[in-house]
Design a protein around this motif. Structure first.
Motif, short mmCIF file in Angstrom:
data_model
loop_
_atom_site.label_atom_id
_atom_site.label_comp_id
_atom_site.label_asym_id
_atom_site.label_seq_id
_atom_site.Cartn_x
_atom_site.Cartn_y
_atom_site.Cartn_z
N GLY A 39 0.32 -0.97 0.14
CA GLY A 39 0.17 0.30 0.09
C GLY A 39 1.14 1.23 -0.26
O GLY A 39 0.63 2.00 -0.95
N TYR A 40 2.24 1.65 0.79
CA TYR A 40 2.75 2.50 0.81
C TYR A 40 3.44 2.60 -0.72
O TYR A 40 3.73 3.92 -0.64
N GLU A 41 3.94 1.62 -0.82
CA GLU A 41 5.01 1.77 -2.69
C GLU A 41 3.18 2.64 -3.65
O GLU A 41 3.90 3.14 -4.52
N PHE A 48 1.94 10.87 -1.43
CA PHE A 48 2.75 10.43 0.05
C PHE A 48 4.03 9.91 0.28
O PHE A 48 4.97 9.56 -0.04
N ARG A 49 4.00 9.68 1.80
CA ARG A 49 5.45 9.75 2.79
C ARG A 49 4.68 9.75 3.78
O ARG A 49 4.07 9.60 4.70
N ILE A 55 1.75 7.60 7.79
CA ILE A 55 1.53 7.83 6.14
C ILE A 55 1.15 9.56 5.77
O ILE A 55 -0.34 9.66 5.85
N TYR A 56 1.62 10.35 4.97
CA TYR A 56 0.94 11.74 5.22
C TYR A 56 0.92 12.37 3.91
O TYR A 56 1.95 11.89 2.61
N TYR A 201 12.78 6.96 -4.17
CA TYR A 201 12.11 8.00 -3.71
C TYR A 201 12.83 8.89 -3.07
O TYR A 201 13.10 8.65 -2.40
N LEU A 202 13.11 10.54 -3.22
CA LEU A 202 13.54 11.35 -1.71
C LEU A 202 12.87 12.21 -1.14
O LEU A 202 13.61 13.12 -0.68
N GLY A 203 11.32 12.10 -1.66
CA GLY A 203 10.48 12.60 -0.41
C GLY A 203 10.56 14.27 -1.14
O GLY A 203 10.39 13.93 -2.10
N TYR A 204 10.10 15.30 -0.29
CA TYR A 204 9.45 16.53 -1.02
C TYR A 204 10.71 17.43 -1.25
O TYR A 204 12.03 17.96 -0.90
N GLN A 205 10.64 17.94 -3.03
CA GLN A 205 11.27 19.15 -2.59
C GLN A 205 10.63 20.19 -3.18
O GLN A 205 9.36 20.79 -3.00
N VAL A 206 11.49 21.14 -2.23
CA VAL A 206 10.43 22.94 -1.52
C VAL A 206 11.67 24.06 -2.40
O VAL A 206 12.67 23.85 -1.52
#
Length: 236
Positions: A39-41, A48-49, A55-56, A201-206
């Motif tokens: 599910g997470y993948e 999501f992360r 998970i958010y 996956y590296l998460g969020y880029q801001v």
């Protein structure tokens, strides 16, 4: 995966973790059946992360600054500065561990208390460490980087069916000259290739957050923009 098909909650507004003077809200997954590696993948592909076992995804009405970023590892070629970092760290030994060790937290505490005194993670505590990095439905692996027998960095990484997800890297602040954050990502890219998986996956880029901008230097990469993954190449 469409958001309308998910059971989610919306947090109250609170100060943004990335952009000063702004407020953020998060979608938090309530579907317990999706709290599993499969599910997470799927949820990673929808932006999501995870944080701990939750998970958010950011959901801010007036801001779209957080963009999920991933690397198709078969297409990645290190740049000149990244090659220099690889050479600089040739003396390090990488070991994979499936078990949390006391020395990890000691290094984490030293890193947070030296490098992030202005953030919400300061001062570091064992409870905060476990609540942030560990997960009961997806135990992470720990990429140890050692100079001789001395632990100098740990990259906490989630291993999934077709991808790896870089959770968090912490290191000895006295070794900052090694660029260990970048070296850890380069090592995770290589591990993803070695395991015959497609994505890191590296998460969020801001873009407006200086501490997050290092991720955009791994090119080509893809960003999730308005629900579509778009490839960013050199000069993009």
């Amino acid at each position: 995966m469409r958001e309308v098909n998910l059971k989610v909650g919306l947090t109250p507004k609170h100060p943004c973790s990335y952009l000063p003077g702004r407020l953020e809200q998060l979608l938090v997954l309530l579907d317990r059946e999706l709290l599993c590696p499969q599910g997470y993948e799927q949820l990673l592909t929808a932006g999501f992360r995870r944080s701990g076992s939750d998970i958010y995804r950011p959901r801010c009405q007036a801001c779209q600054a957080c963009e999920s970023l991933r690397i198709a590892v078969a297409d990645f070629v290190p740049g000149r500065s990244q090659k220099r970092i690889l050479r600089k760290n040739r003396d390090l030994r990488m070991v994979l561990s499936e078990h949390d060790k006391p020395e990890y937290f000691e290094l984490y505490r030293h890193y947070i208390n030296q490098r992030h005194q202005d953030g919400s993670m300061y001062p570091a505590s064992r409870q905060q460490y476990e609540g942030f990095l560990l997960c009961h439905w997806l135990p992470p692996v720990f990429m140890e980087f050692r100079a001789g027998n001395r632990l100098i960095a740990v990259a906490v990484t989630d291993l999934l069916s077709d991808s790896l997800s870089a959770m968090y890297t912490f290191y000895d602040p006295d070794e900052e000259h090694r660029s260990l954050g970048t070296f850890a990502i380069l090592s995770q890219i290589q591990l993803t290739k070695n395991l015959n998986k497609h994505w890191l996956y590296l998460g969020y880029q801001v873009d407006g957050c200086r501490k997050m901008n290092y991720k955009q230097h791994f090119r080509p990469h893809q960003r999730l923009i308005h629900g579509q993954w778009q490839t960013m190449k050199d000069g993009a």
